[in-house]
Design a protein around this motif. Sequence first.
Motif, mmCIF file in Angstrom:
data_model
loop_
_atom_site.group_PDB
_atom_site.id
_atom_site.type_symbol
_atom_site.label_atom_id
_atom_site.label_comp_id
_atom_site.label_asym_id
_atom_site.label_seq_id
_atom_site.Cartn_x
_atom_site.Cartn_y
_atom_site.Cartn_z
ATOM 1 N N HIS A 136 26.786 41.313 36.577
ATOM 2 C CA HIS A 136 27.129 41.052 35.129
ATOM 3 C C HIS A 136 27.515 39.401 35.006
ATOM 4 N N LEU A 137 28.136 39.011 35.910
ATOM 5 C CA LEU A 137 28.504 37.411 35.897
ATOM 6 C C LEU A 137 27.685 36.431 36.727
ATOM 7 N N GLY A 138 27.008 37.141 37.522
ATOM 8 C CA GLY A 138 26.327 36.156 38.517
ATOM 9 C C GLY A 138 27.077 35.333 39.588
ATOM 10 N N LYS A 139 28.479 36.074 39.712
ATOM 11 C CA LYS A 139 29.229 35.092 40.402
ATOM 12 C C LYS A 139 29.771 35.998 41.677
ATOM 13 N N THR A 140 30.485 35.344 42.482
ATOM 14 C CA THR A 140 31.256 36.122 43.697
ATOM 15 C C THR A 140 32.673 35.903 43.626
ATOM 16 N N LEU A 141 33.201 37.151 43.689
ATOM 17 C CA LEU A 141 34.735 37.312 44.010
ATOM 18 C C LEU A 141 35.027 37.534 45.518
ATOM 19 N N ARG A 142 35.622 36.590 46.167
ATOM 20 C CA ARG A 142 35.954 36.918 47.505
ATOM 21 C C ARG A 142 37.394 37.540 47.433
ATOM 22 N N PHE A 143 37.473 38.582 48.361
ATOM 23 C CA PHE A 143 38.513 39.349 48.508
ATOM 24 C C PHE A 143 39.250 39.650 49.926
ATOM 25 N N TYR A 144 40.460 39.875 49.720
ATOM 26 C CA TYR A 144 41.328 40.092 50.814
ATOM 27 C C TYR A 144 42.239 41.315 50.662
ATOM 28 N N LYS A 145 42.092 42.301 51.365
ATOM 29 C CA LYS A 145 43.003 43.521 51.363
ATOM 30 C C LYS A 145 44.275 43.412 52.092
ATOM 31 N N GLY A 146 45.450 43.280 51.577
ATOM 32 C CA GLY A 146 46.660 43.067 52.400
ATOM 33 C C GLY A 146 47.529 43.060 51.389
ATOM 34 N N ASP A 147 48.952 43.020 52.361
ATOM 35 C CA ASP A 147 50.382 43.249 51.696
ATOM 36 C C ASP A 147 50.847 41.889 51.667
ATOM 37 N N MET A 148 51.733 41.708 50.620
ATOM 38 C CA MET A 148 52.524 40.356 50.414
ATOM 39 C C MET A 148 53.689 40.360 51.258
ATOM 40 N N THR A 149 53.932 41.502 51.854
ATOM 41 C CA THR A 149 55.196 41.612 52.509
ATOM 42 C C THR A 149 54.897 41.233 54.026
ATOM 43 N N ASP A 150 53.475 40.984 54.406
ATOM 44 C CA ASP A 150 53.122 40.546 55.685
ATOM 45 C C ASP A 150 52.796 39.263 55.573
ATOM 46 N N TYR A 151 53.621 38.614 56.204
ATOM 47 C CA TYR A 151 53.685 37.038 56.083
ATOM 48 C C TYR A 151 52.305 36.435 56.615
ATOM 49 N N ASP A 152 52.041 36.769 57.942
ATOM 50 C CA ASP A 152 50.963 36.443 58.685
ATOM 51 C C ASP A 152 49.777 36.556 57.585
ATOM 52 N N PHE A 153 49.544 37.711 56.977
ATOM 53 C CA PHE A 153 48.405 37.970 56.117
ATOM 54 C C PHE A 153 48.369 36.956 54.963
ATOM 55 N N VAL A 154 49.556 36.723 54.178
ATOM 56 C CA VAL A 154 49.715 35.705 53.242
ATOM 57 C C VAL A 154 49.337 34.381 53.736
ATOM 58 N N LYS A 155 49.949 33.943 54.976
ATOM 59 C CA LYS A 155 49.531 32.701 55.295
ATOM 60 C C LYS A 155 48.080 32.475 55.644
ATOM 61 N N PHE A 156 47.573 33.460 56.279
ATOM 62 C CA PHE A 156 46.066 33.627 56.616
ATOM 63 C C PHE A 156 45.451 33.417 55.551
ATOM 64 N N VAL A 157 45.367 33.981 54.088
ATOM 65 C CA VAL A 157 44.594 33.948 53.205
ATOM 66 C C VAL A 157 44.673 32.447 52.558
ATOM 67 N N VAL A 158 45.973 31.831 52.486
ATOM 68 C CA VAL A 158 46.217 30.763 51.997
ATOM 69 C C VAL A 158 45.689 29.522 52.721
ATOM 70 N N GLU A 159 45.817 29.944 53.984
ATOM 71 C CA GLU A 159 45.234 28.819 54.908
ATOM 72 C C GLU A 159 43.484 28.863 54.467
ATOM 73 N N ARG A 160 42.878 30.079 54.543
ATOM 74 C CA ARG A 160 41.517 30.111 54.754
ATOM 75 C C ARG A 160 41.037 29.794 53.209
ATOM 76 N N GLU A 161 41.785 29.962 52.278
ATOM 77 C CA GLU A 161 41.247 29.781 50.991
ATOM 78 C C GLU A 161 41.482 28.084 50.538
ATOM 79 N N ALA A 162 42.713 27.387 50.757
ATOM 80 C CA ALA A 162 43.125 26.204 50.518
ATOM 81 C C ALA A 162 42.981 26.127 49.107
ATOM 82 N N PRO A 163 43.755 26.842 48.345
ATOM 83 C CA PRO A 163 43.356 27.066 46.913
ATOM 84 C C PRO A 163 44.107 25.677 46.028
#
Length: 421
Positions: free
Chosen positions: A63-90
């Motif tokens: 419907h929007l012709g766009k892509t939403l990248r998604f990561y499933k994981g928990d904010m209480t898992d620091y390695d996960f949070v850091k991985f996503v921030v590193e990967r995305e560089a928002p």
Amino acid sequence: MKVLITGVDGYSGWPLALHLLARGHDVAGLDNFVTRKRVREVGSHSATPVLPFPKRQAAIEKHLGKTLRFYKGDMTDYDFVKFVVEREAPDSVVHLAEQRSAPYSMIDVHHAVATQVENVTGTLHLIYALREAAPRAHLVKMGTMGEYGTPNMEIPEGFFEAEFRGRKDRLPFPRQAGSWYHWSKVFDSGDVMFACKIFGLKATDVMQGVIYGTRTPEITDPALLTRFDFDETWGTALNRFVVEAVLGLPITPYGHGGQTRGFIALEDSMQSLRLAVEHPPAAGEYRVWNQFDAAYSVNELAELTKKVAEEFDLHPTIEHPPDPRVEAEQHYYQPIHDNLLALGYQRTRTLEDNLREIFRDLIRYRRRLEARRHVVMPTVNWRDADNRGKLVERIPVAHPPTSSGEVPPPSETPAPERPEV
Ligand code: USQ
């Protein structure tokens, strides 16, 4: 801009992703689907059918012709949070991934602890991940107007000039939160403010009022609907009032009904968060916005809901159950909200128009509401240390309590949604 939304599967996170994508931003999100599980834990479901996340992503593509990248994981898992921030560089992170229900936090000691541990831990993890992997990113933190409580004076936006024994200073305005949930947000605010000071992070702490509504302009198809909760723990006042009217239940302003809060439509909340993203503060700056449109007492909202209900041939009564919360039922309420207006924020529609739209949507999903009408009336009393038994009693047959009386752990996979009615 590159934006990461934590809690992208939630009531606000999902329409925010749609809104930012439609405006040309590059968006990624993360979520652990815990709200889906916890709404089932209290025996309820969303009024609107919420698709499994891969189908939601596909609906965005369609419907929007766009892509939403998604990561499933928990904010209480620091390695996960850091991985996503590193990967995305928002450029910006909008942090919505917190336990958001005040009544849920008041069920018993376990729910109080889970709320505070998860919320405070997640925010600290994000602060450190930004420090390590994206120190120039802007943190837009979802706080709450409820941090301030209801003081008998105007509420400034975060800070005020105070004078004591002849000396003056600019100080954080006192916080007097009204639930374990609201206190978790107070702790977050202190942590984010401190992180800006020591790490030079930049942050907007959004003191959000109560959000209402089913739609934003980007929700153009049922597959794009956001969730809509209405049970006593996950539903909020105005949304619940419309559901009560549709179900022929009394509208329930608690106690005297003079409890007054700042309210904002879902669509306008998205507009505000986008304005925050597009206008970041300077490095090291911690700024606070009071984010709501107008203040209403729950009595005023009940009357307006009843009036609009009549247009749909619904004739609800208004009843005042004893207030299950510990809060002032009549009080002064005058928060300032100038910062947002200064950035060009404009309310899109009247409350009455929004109410009509909510009624239209909910009448369409009346059968989903009927299926859970037993979870609408309040049972969680904030004066009681343990409310768990009351919730277990009303868990639907599909999720019976275990022999030990515990609410069974919900499955990982979201329950299949009923087809639209
Ligand atoms: N209320 C009623 N009848 C109801 C439900 C609620 O009178 O059937 C009253 C409550 O007693 C309270 C007021 O309405 O005085 C607001 O309650 P709510 O359930 O709509 O909202 P609240 O618990 O304060 O929390 C919600 C969101 C939370 C957000 C907060 C903003 O769940 O995530 O932070 O609104 S604020 O209220 O400004 O703190």
